[in-house]
Motif scaffolding. Structure first.
Motif, PDB file in Angstrom:
ATOM      1  N   ASN A 203      37.068  40.283  53.525  1.00  0.00           N
ATOM      2  CA  ASN A 203      37.481  41.239  54.374  1.00  0.00           C
ATOM      3  C   ASN A 203      38.851  41.997  54.104  1.00  0.00           C
ATOM      4  O   ASN A 203      39.557  41.151  53.698  1.00  0.00           O
ATOM      5  CB  ASN A 203      37.321  41.096  56.151  1.00  0.00           C
ATOM      6  N   MET A 204      39.018  43.177  54.470  1.00  0.00           N
ATOM      7  CA  MET A 204      40.330  43.667  54.078  1.00  0.00           C
ATOM      8  C   MET A 204      40.775  43.487  52.608  1.00  0.00           C
ATOM      9  O   MET A 204      41.913  43.029  52.108  1.00  0.00           O
ATOM     10  CB  MET A 204      41.413  43.027  54.974  1.00  0.00           C
ATOM     11  N   SER A 205      40.027  43.414  51.778  1.00  0.00           N
ATOM     12  CA  SER A 205      40.134  43.076  50.460  1.00  0.00           C
ATOM     13  C   SER A 205      40.660  44.123  49.664  1.00  0.00           C
ATOM     14  O   SER A 205      41.733  43.537  48.826  1.00  0.00           O
ATOM     15  CB  SER A 205      38.477  42.853  49.561  1.00  0.00           C
ATOM     16  N   TYR A 206      40.660  45.437  49.848  1.00  0.00           N
ATOM     17  CA  TYR A 206      41.408  46.313  49.101  1.00  0.00           C
ATOM     18  C   TYR A 206      41.647  47.738  49.969  1.00  0.00           C
ATOM     19  O   TYR A 206      41.047  47.808  50.784  1.00  0.00           O
ATOM     20  CB  TYR A 206      40.909  46.533  47.830  1.00  0.00           C
ATOM     21  N   ILE A 207      42.178  48.619  49.462  1.00  0.00           N
ATOM     22  CA  ILE A 207      42.404  49.991  49.965  1.00  0.00           C
ATOM     23  C   ILE A 207      41.871  50.724  48.675  1.00  0.00           C
ATOM     24  O   ILE A 207      42.271  50.655  47.595  1.00  0.00           O
ATOM     25  CB  ILE A 207      43.632  50.258  50.524  1.00  0.00           C
ATOM     26  N   GLN A 208      41.209  51.682  48.994  1.00  0.00           N
ATOM     27  CA  GLN A 208      40.354  52.767  48.038  1.00  0.00           C
ATOM     28  C   GLN A 208      41.350  54.031  47.912  1.00  0.00           C
ATOM     29  O   GLN A 208      41.526  54.599  48.925  1.00  0.00           O
ATOM     30  CB  GLN A 208      39.160  53.102  48.357  1.00  0.00           C
ATOM     31  N   CYS A 209      42.008  54.131  46.757  1.00  0.00           N
ATOM     32  CA  CYS A 209      42.823  55.328  46.758  1.00  0.00           C
ATOM     33  C   CYS A 209      41.922  56.574  46.684  1.00  0.00           C
ATOM     34  O   CYS A 209      40.760  56.716  46.182  1.00  0.00           O
ATOM     35  CB  CYS A 209      43.379  55.437  45.237  1.00  0.00           C
ATOM     36  N   PRO A 210      42.131  57.375  47.604  1.00  0.00           N
ATOM     37  CA  PRO A 210      41.122  58.928  47.822  1.00  0.00           C
ATOM     38  C   PRO A 210      41.109  59.784  46.915  1.00  0.00           C
ATOM     39  O   PRO A 210      40.402  60.485  46.697  1.00  0.00           O
ATOM     40  CB  PRO A 210      41.912  59.240  49.082  1.00  0.00           C
ATOM     41  N   ASP A 211      42.290  59.626  46.021  1.00  0.00           N
ATOM     42  CA  ASP A 211      42.441  60.503  44.866  1.00  0.00           C
ATOM     43  C   ASP A 211      41.738  60.187  43.415  1.00  0.00           C
ATOM     44  O   ASP A 211      41.215  61.045  42.625  1.00  0.00           O
ATOM     45  CB  ASP A 211      43.654  60.937  44.608  1.00  0.00           C
ATOM     46  N   ILE A 216      43.347  49.248  45.473  1.00  0.00           N
ATOM     47  CA  ILE A 216      44.745  48.570  45.577  1.00  0.00           C
ATOM     48  C   ILE A 216      44.707  47.387  46.439  1.00  0.00           C
ATOM     49  O   ILE A 216      44.273  47.507  47.431  1.00  0.00           O
ATOM     50  CB  ILE A 216      45.526  49.569  46.392  1.00  0.00           C
ATOM     51  N   LYS A 217      44.909  46.141  45.877  1.00  0.00           N
ATOM     52  CA  LYS A 217      45.038  44.856  46.511  1.00  0.00           C
ATOM     53  C   LYS A 217      46.402  44.773  47.365  1.00  0.00           C
ATOM     54  O   LYS A 217      47.469  45.060  46.825  1.00  0.00           O
ATOM     55  CB  LYS A 217      44.868  44.059  45.286  1.00  0.00           C
ATOM     56  N   MET A 218      45.969  44.515  48.652  1.00  0.00           N
ATOM     57  CA  MET A 218      47.328  44.529  49.383  1.00  0.00           C
ATOM     58  C   MET A 218      47.787  42.809  49.632  1.00  0.00           C
ATOM     59  O   MET A 218      48.894  42.671  49.864  1.00  0.00           O
ATOM     60  CB  MET A 218      46.781  44.957  50.829  1.00  0.00           C
ATOM     61  N   PHE A 219      46.812  41.963  49.310  1.00  0.00           N
ATOM     62  CA  PHE A 219      47.218  40.781  49.548  1.00  0.00           C
ATOM     63  C   PHE A 219      47.078  39.763  48.124  1.00  0.00           C
ATOM     64  O   PHE A 219      46.121  40.260  47.395  1.00  0.00           O
ATOM     65  CB  PHE A 219      46.449  40.146  50.520  1.00  0.00           C
ATOM     66  N   ASP A 220      47.815  38.801  48.229  1.00  0.00           N
ATOM     67  CA  ASP A 220      47.725  37.978  46.687  1.00  0.00           C
ATOM     68  C   ASP A 220      46.755  36.740  47.005  1.00  0.00           C
ATOM     69  O   ASP A 220      46.981  35.992  47.941  1.00  0.00           O
ATOM     70  CB  ASP A 220      49.085  37.361  46.475  1.00  0.00           C
ATOM     71  N   GLY A 221      45.844  36.774  46.329  1.00  0.00           N
ATOM     72  CA  GLY A 221      44.848  35.548  46.634  1.00  0.00           C
ATOM     73  C   GLY A 221      43.974  35.448  45.409  1.00  0.00           C
ATOM     74  O   GLY A 221      43.574  36.694  45.022  1.00  0.00           O
ATOM     75  N   ASP A 222      43.200  34.510  45.069  1.00  0.00           N
ATOM     76  CA  ASP A 222      42.181  34.302  44.136  1.00  0.00           C
ATOM     77  C   ASP A 222      41.253  33.822  44.771  1.00  0.00           C
ATOM     78  O   ASP A 222      40.724  32.575  44.525  1.00  0.00           O
ATOM     79  CB  ASP A 222      42.851  33.513  42.911  1.00  0.00           C
ATOM     80  N   ILE A 223      40.347  34.522  45.599  1.00  0.00           N
ATOM     81  CA  ILE A 223      39.291  33.899  46.315  1.00  0.00           C
ATOM     82  C   ILE A 223      38.048  33.313  45.313  1.00  0.00           C
ATOM     83  O   ILE A 223      37.048  32.554  45.466  1.00  0.00           O
ATOM     84  CB  ILE A 223      38.649  34.764  47.217  1.00  0.00           C
ATOM     85  N   LYS A 224      37.823  34.349  44.156  1.00  0.00           N
ATOM     86  CA  LYS A 224      36.975  33.938  43.156  1.00  0.00           C
ATOM     87  C   LYS A 224      36.897  32.492  42.635  1.00  0.00           C
ATOM     88  O   LYS A 224      35.977  31.711  42.455  1.00  0.00           O
ATOM     89  CB  LYS A 224      36.888  34.881  42.196  1.00  0.00           C
ATOM     90  N   THR A 225      38.378  32.106  42.345  1.00  0.00           N
ATOM     91  CA  THR A 225      38.313  30.816  41.712  1.00  0.00           C
ATOM     92  C   THR A 225      38.078  29.912  43.008  1.00  0.00           C
ATOM     93  O   THR A 225      37.597  28.648  42.650  1.00  0.00           O
ATOM     94  CB  THR A 225      39.957  30.694  41.346  1.00  0.00           C
ATOM     95  N   PHE A 226      38.577  29.891  43.985  1.00  0.00           N
ATOM     96  CA  PHE A 226      38.311  29.150  45.353  1.00  0.00           C
ATOM     97  C   PHE A 226      36.754  28.784  45.504  1.00  0.00           C
ATOM     98  O   PHE A 226      36.417  28.020  45.497  1.00  0.00           O
ATOM     99  CB  PHE A 226      38.970  29.512  46.271  1.00  0.00           C
ATOM    100  N   LEU A 227      36.041  29.995  45.544  1.00  0.00           N
ATOM    101  CA  LEU A 227      34.649  29.831  45.707  1.00  0.00           C
ATOM    102  C   LEU A 227      33.888  29.296  44.602  1.00  0.00           C
ATOM    103  O   LEU A 227      32.861  28.540  44.719  1.00  0.00           O
ATOM    104  CB  LEU A 227      33.996  31.504  45.958  1.00  0.00           C
ATOM    105  N   ASP A 228      34.221  29.671  43.092  1.00  0.00           N
ATOM    106  CA  ASP A 228      33.681  28.750  42.092  1.00  0.00           C
ATOM    107  C   ASP A 228      33.596  27.575  42.538  1.00  0.00           C
ATOM    108  O   ASP A 228      32.782  26.732  41.944  1.00  0.00           O
ATOM    109  CB  ASP A 228      34.253  29.333  40.875  1.00  0.00           C
TER     110      ASP A 228
END
Length: 274
Positions: A203-211, A216-228
């Motif tokens: 959740n709260m993964s990113y913000i979508q630019c309306p234009d 846009i990623k608001m947090f630093d984290g590598d969840i894909k590596t963790f899940l793998d």
């Protein structure tokens, strides 16, 4: 008493498991799948995810219920706009509250005079209440029961995993390394309790630019590596949008965009169970 015939895990366990089984079932109830929604910590949108999942399953034609297992911080009634409703207690059991679309809901806030009344109970009493929400509530026939668990790996999570025949759990996280570490604890708890982890929702993964539609990623984290590393699938990434945020203040009926964003996650969960 334990009832193998009505237990979703009946074909997964051996004789030794059945000998030590603590699962209890109400013979009136026939629940096909029980999905726990967990988080390592609070504030990651676990209850919102529970509500979105329940509503999307209802939209697909399934019979669904939500058990609010967060006894000290129950938020499901307000998320569903049911904060003024009360459950009915009969000699045969507790009748849950019904949402307008037929969704069955049980929460401690349906049993107190005011939703602001604090619950000042010790762990065993809280765990016992959650157990009663499973054994004493007249859920009757359901395709899915969504259990909104409190954050962490405490008494309630342990009770639910021991007493309820969980089909699996869904973990909710946000893209921060610290949160990933805490979620790993919850995942390891589920594995030790022989409960399937269906996947993680970020959740709260990113913000979508309306234009320009840039994410846009608001947090630093590598969840894909963790899940793998943990061999856990990523069920989906939810952006920070007003439609999802407004579920808490305006209810699910004002969140068509949120439902559209969540539908692919629901489809993956259904496929995982198949």
């Amino acid at each position: 008493m334990a009832s193998c015939e009505s237990c979703p895990s009946k074909d997964k366990c051996g004789d030794k498991d059945r000998d030590n089984c603590m699962i209890e079932n109400n013979p009136i109830n026939d629940v096909k799948h029980i999905i726990g929604v967990m988080s390592g910590k609070g504030g990651v949108g676990k209850s919102t995810v529970s509500v979105l999942l329940a509503h999307d399953l209802m939209k697909k034609g399934y019979k669904v219920g939500i058990l609010d297992a967060d006894i000290t911080g129950p938020s499901i009634p307000r998320l569903l706009g049911l904060q003024d409703k009360r459950a009915t207690i009969l000699e045969t059991g507790i009748i849950p509250v019904f949402a307008d679309n037929g969704l069955k809901v049980m929460s401690l806030n349906f049993l107190v005079d005011e939703e602001n009344t604090p619950v000042i109970w010790r762990g065993p009493i809280i765990a016992g209440t959650v157990k009663q929400f499973w054994t004493d509530v007249l859920w009757e026939e359901l395709d899915y029961l969504i259990v909104d668990l409190p954050p962490g790996t405490g008494d309630v999570a342990l009770t639910v995993m021991q007493v309820m025949p969980l089909t699996g759990v869904v973990m909710v996280s946000v893209p921060q390394d610290m949160v990933s570490m805490i979620v790993a604890k919850a995942i390891n708890m589920a594995k030790k309790m022989n409960v399937d982890v269906l996947g993680v929702i970020e959740n709260m993964s990113y913000i979508q630019c309306p234009d320009c539609d840039t994410q846009i990623k608001m947090f630093d984290g590598d969840i894909k590596t963790f899940l793998d590393t943990a061999h856990i699938p990523l069920l989906g990434e939810l952006p920070m949008t007003k439609s999802i945020i407004n579920v808490a203040s305006q209810g699910i009926n004002h969140s068509d965009e949120a439902m559209t964003l969540f539908e692919p996650i629901t489809n993956k969960i259904i496929k995982e169970l198949e």
